[in-house]
Write a protein that holds these residues in place. Structure first.
Motif, mmCIF file in Angstrom:
data_model
loop_
_atom_site.group_PDB
_atom_site.id
_atom_site.type_symbol
_atom_site.label_atom_id
_atom_site.label_comp_id
_atom_site.label_asym_id
_atom_site.label_seq_id
_atom_site.Cartn_x
_atom_site.Cartn_y
_atom_site.Cartn_z
ATOM 1 N N ILE A 2 1.097 -1.080 -0.102
ATOM 2 C CA ILE A 2 -0.161 -0.122 -0.153
ATOM 3 C C ILE A 2 0.816 0.921 -0.116
ATOM 4 O O ILE A 2 1.416 1.077 0.439
ATOM 5 C CB ILE A 2 -0.896 0.098 1.429
ATOM 6 N N GLU A 3 0.716 2.247 -1.069
ATOM 7 C CA GLU A 3 1.397 2.826 -1.749
ATOM 8 C C GLU A 3 0.417 4.627 -0.727
ATOM 9 O O GLU A 3 1.749 5.502 -0.699
ATOM 10 C CB GLU A 3 2.608 3.326 -2.494
ATOM 11 N N ALA A 4 -0.243 4.209 -1.229
ATOM 12 C CA ALA A 4 -1.110 5.553 -1.179
ATOM 13 C C ALA A 4 -2.621 5.529 -0.210
ATOM 14 O O ALA A 4 -2.999 4.146 -0.553
ATOM 15 C CB ALA A 4 -1.284 6.162 -2.398
ATOM 16 N N ALA A 5 -3.195 6.309 0.117
ATOM 17 C CA ALA A 5 -4.701 6.129 0.990
ATOM 18 C C ALA A 5 -5.020 7.291 0.486
ATOM 19 O O ALA A 5 -4.216 8.145 0.349
ATOM 20 C CB ALA A 5 -4.628 5.889 2.775
ATOM 21 N N MET A 6 -6.133 6.946 0.091
ATOM 22 C CA MET A 6 -7.244 8.006 -0.641
ATOM 23 C C MET A 6 -8.396 8.393 0.595
ATOM 24 O O MET A 6 -8.806 7.111 1.067
ATOM 25 C CB MET A 6 -8.155 7.514 -1.606
ATOM 26 N N ILE A 7 -7.984 9.209 0.842
ATOM 27 C CA ILE A 7 -9.006 9.607 1.825
ATOM 28 C C ILE A 7 -10.683 10.287 1.670
ATOM 29 O O ILE A 7 -10.467 11.172 0.450
ATOM 30 C CB ILE A 7 -8.827 11.397 2.941
ATOM 31 N N TRP A 8 -11.487 9.417 1.196
ATOM 32 C CA TRP A 8 -13.299 9.272 1.286
ATOM 33 C C TRP A 8 -13.251 9.311 -0.791
ATOM 34 O O TRP A 8 -12.027 9.578 -1.462
ATOM 35 C CB TRP A 8 -13.815 11.246 1.233
ATOM 36 N N ASN A 9 -14.648 9.399 -1.099
ATOM 37 C CA ASN A 9 -14.257 9.340 -2.801
ATOM 38 C C ASN A 9 -15.474 10.442 -2.801
ATOM 39 O O ASN A 9 -16.153 10.556 -2.441
ATOM 40 C CB ASN A 9 -14.772 8.140 -2.897
ATOM 41 N N GLU A 10 -15.025 11.386 -3.776
ATOM 42 C CA GLU A 10 -15.910 12.374 -4.585
ATOM 43 C C GLU A 10 -16.723 13.177 -3.980
ATOM 44 O O GLU A 10 -17.888 13.325 -3.479
ATOM 45 C CB GLU A 10 -16.964 11.736 -5.623
ATOM 46 N N PRO A 11 -16.073 13.582 -2.390
ATOM 47 C CA PRO A 11 -16.471 14.648 -1.350
ATOM 48 C C PRO A 11 -17.996 16.159 -1.821
ATOM 49 O O PRO A 11 -18.731 16.203 -1.043
ATOM 50 C CB PRO A 11 -15.304 15.466 -0.328
ATOM 51 N N ASN A 12 -17.299 16.208 -3.348
ATOM 52 C CA ASN A 12 -18.175 17.492 -3.537
ATOM 53 C C ASN A 12 -19.540 16.503 -4.418
ATOM 54 O O ASN A 12 -19.858 17.539 -5.171
ATOM 55 C CB ASN A 12 -17.677 18.253 -4.390
ATOM 56 N N ALA A 45 5.156 6.850 5.604
ATOM 57 C CA ALA A 45 5.300 6.085 4.179
ATOM 58 C C ALA A 45 4.357 6.579 3.548
ATOM 59 O O ALA A 45 4.351 7.122 2.506
ATOM 60 C CB ALA A 45 6.300 5.222 3.965
ATOM 61 N N VAL A 46 3.511 6.460 3.764
ATOM 62 C CA VAL A 46 2.310 6.570 2.726
ATOM 63 C C VAL A 46 1.644 7.648 2.345
ATOM 64 O O VAL A 46 1.628 8.664 3.088
ATOM 65 C CB VAL A 46 0.901 5.481 3.508
ATOM 66 N N THR A 47 1.647 7.369 1.042
ATOM 67 C CA THR A 47 1.098 9.286 0.597
ATOM 68 C C THR A 47 -0.569 9.546 0.883
ATOM 69 O O THR A 47 -1.532 8.191 0.548
ATOM 70 C CB THR A 47 1.624 9.315 -1.266
ATOM 71 N N ARG A 48 -1.307 10.743 0.906
ATOM 72 C CA ARG A 48 -2.301 10.893 1.580
ATOM 73 C C ARG A 48 -2.781 11.597 0.309
ATOM 74 O O ARG A 48 -2.242 12.437 -0.123
ATOM 75 C CB ARG A 48 -2.312 11.261 2.692
ATOM 76 N N ILE A 49 -4.259 11.394 0.338
ATOM 77 C CA ILE A 49 -4.359 11.467 -0.960
ATOM 78 C C ILE A 49 -6.204 12.282 -1.054
ATOM 79 O O ILE A 49 -6.837 11.872 -0.076
ATOM 80 C CB ILE A 49 -4.906 10.924 -2.368
ATOM 81 N N LEU A 50 -5.784 13.637 -1.108
ATOM 82 C CA LEU A 50 -7.819 13.949 -0.898
ATOM 83 C C LEU A 50 -8.253 13.551 -2.304
ATOM 84 O O LEU A 50 -7.896 13.532 -2.747
ATOM 85 C CB LEU A 50 -8.080 15.218 -1.247
ATOM 86 N N GLY A 51 -9.413 12.419 -1.874
ATOM 87 C CA GLY A 51 -10.589 12.263 -2.254
ATOM 88 C C GLY A 51 -10.600 12.494 -3.835
ATOM 89 O O GLY A 51 -10.894 13.902 -3.782
#
Length: 242
Positions: A2-12, A45-51
């Motif tokens: 797991i290299e990245a974690a996405m925070i939520w999905n299509e929040p708008n 080390a995990v990349t954090r991405i806004l959904g």
């Protein structure tokens, strides 16, 4: 890995966040900051991405910046399906990414882009080729949605059949593989773009397609996959084995 974690999905998007309960998205912003900080605490080390946002809206991204969310993530993401659902044309992709880049210097991921074969498989083939031309090199990460068509006996979660008409049914034809597992013409074209282009594919609990999916991704040269497991699966029997 797991290299990245996405925070939520299509929040708008109203399908994924209720603006009547949180009209100014302040509660969402607070949740996103807490989630980003928790991820960093668990594994820096995990990349954090806004959904990925959908629609692509620079004003929404500016609001997230105002709330301080962008100070807690490493990248932002957008979703676009101009040949199926969006109210803009496919050649506007660079402009759409540019609109977000005017708000933030963070890398912009296209974490969902796709074209359905609902009307014709040749349309999907052309759409994949044109999307790759427009996005590869212009976005930090590009992930094609998706590997498999959605089985027609399933409901398209968060969508509304009666209200959407043909827009609803397009959800079932987004894959490079048909429901029966046979390849569409776009699958051969995808070989030209991997590993530069990744995939999106959701798997449900004890999904019988999992082994075949892994085999196909190896064959295609895919090196990054956006996927997810439902938190609710943890309550199912044999969840840990899954």
């Amino acid at each position: 890995m797991i290299e990245a974690a996405m925070i939520w999905n299509e929040p708008n998007n109203k399908s994924h966040w209720d603006p009547e309960l949180d009209p100014d998205w302040s509660r969402f912003a607070n949740m996103a900051i807490l989630a980003a900080d928790a991820i960093a605490s668990a594994n820096p080390a995990v990349t954090r991405i806004l959904g990925g946002i959908s629609p692509i809206d620079a004003d929404f991204m500016a609001l997230m910046k105002q709330y301080g969310v962008l100070d807690h993530v490493d990248a932002v993401a957008v979703h676009g399906f101009p040949l199926d659902w969006n109210l803009w044309q496919i050649q506007e992709w660079p402009q759409k990414i540019g609109e977000i880049s005017t708000v933030t210097d963070l890398p912009v991921w296209v974490s969902e882009v796709g074209v359905s074969s609902f009307g014709a498989e040749e349309v999907q083939l052309w759409g994949l080729r044109r999307s790759a031309e427009l996005l590869l090199g212009n976005a930090a990460r590009v992930q094609w949605y998706s590997l498999y068509d959605l089985p027609r006996e399933w409901g398209a979660t968060t969508r509304h059949r009666e209200a959407e008409g043909s827009s609803y049914y397009r959800h079932f034809y987004m894959g490079l593989l048909r429901e029966d597992g046979t390849p569409k013409p776009a699958l051969e074209e995808f070989l030209r773009y991997a590993p530069g282009m990744g995939l999106v594919q959701w798997f449900h609990f004890e999904d019988p397609r999992l082994d075949d999916a892994v085999a196909w991704m190896k064959r295609l040269g895919v090196t990054n996959l956006r996927t997810g497991l439902s938190w609710a699966d943890s309550f199912r029997p044999n969840a840990q084995d899954w």
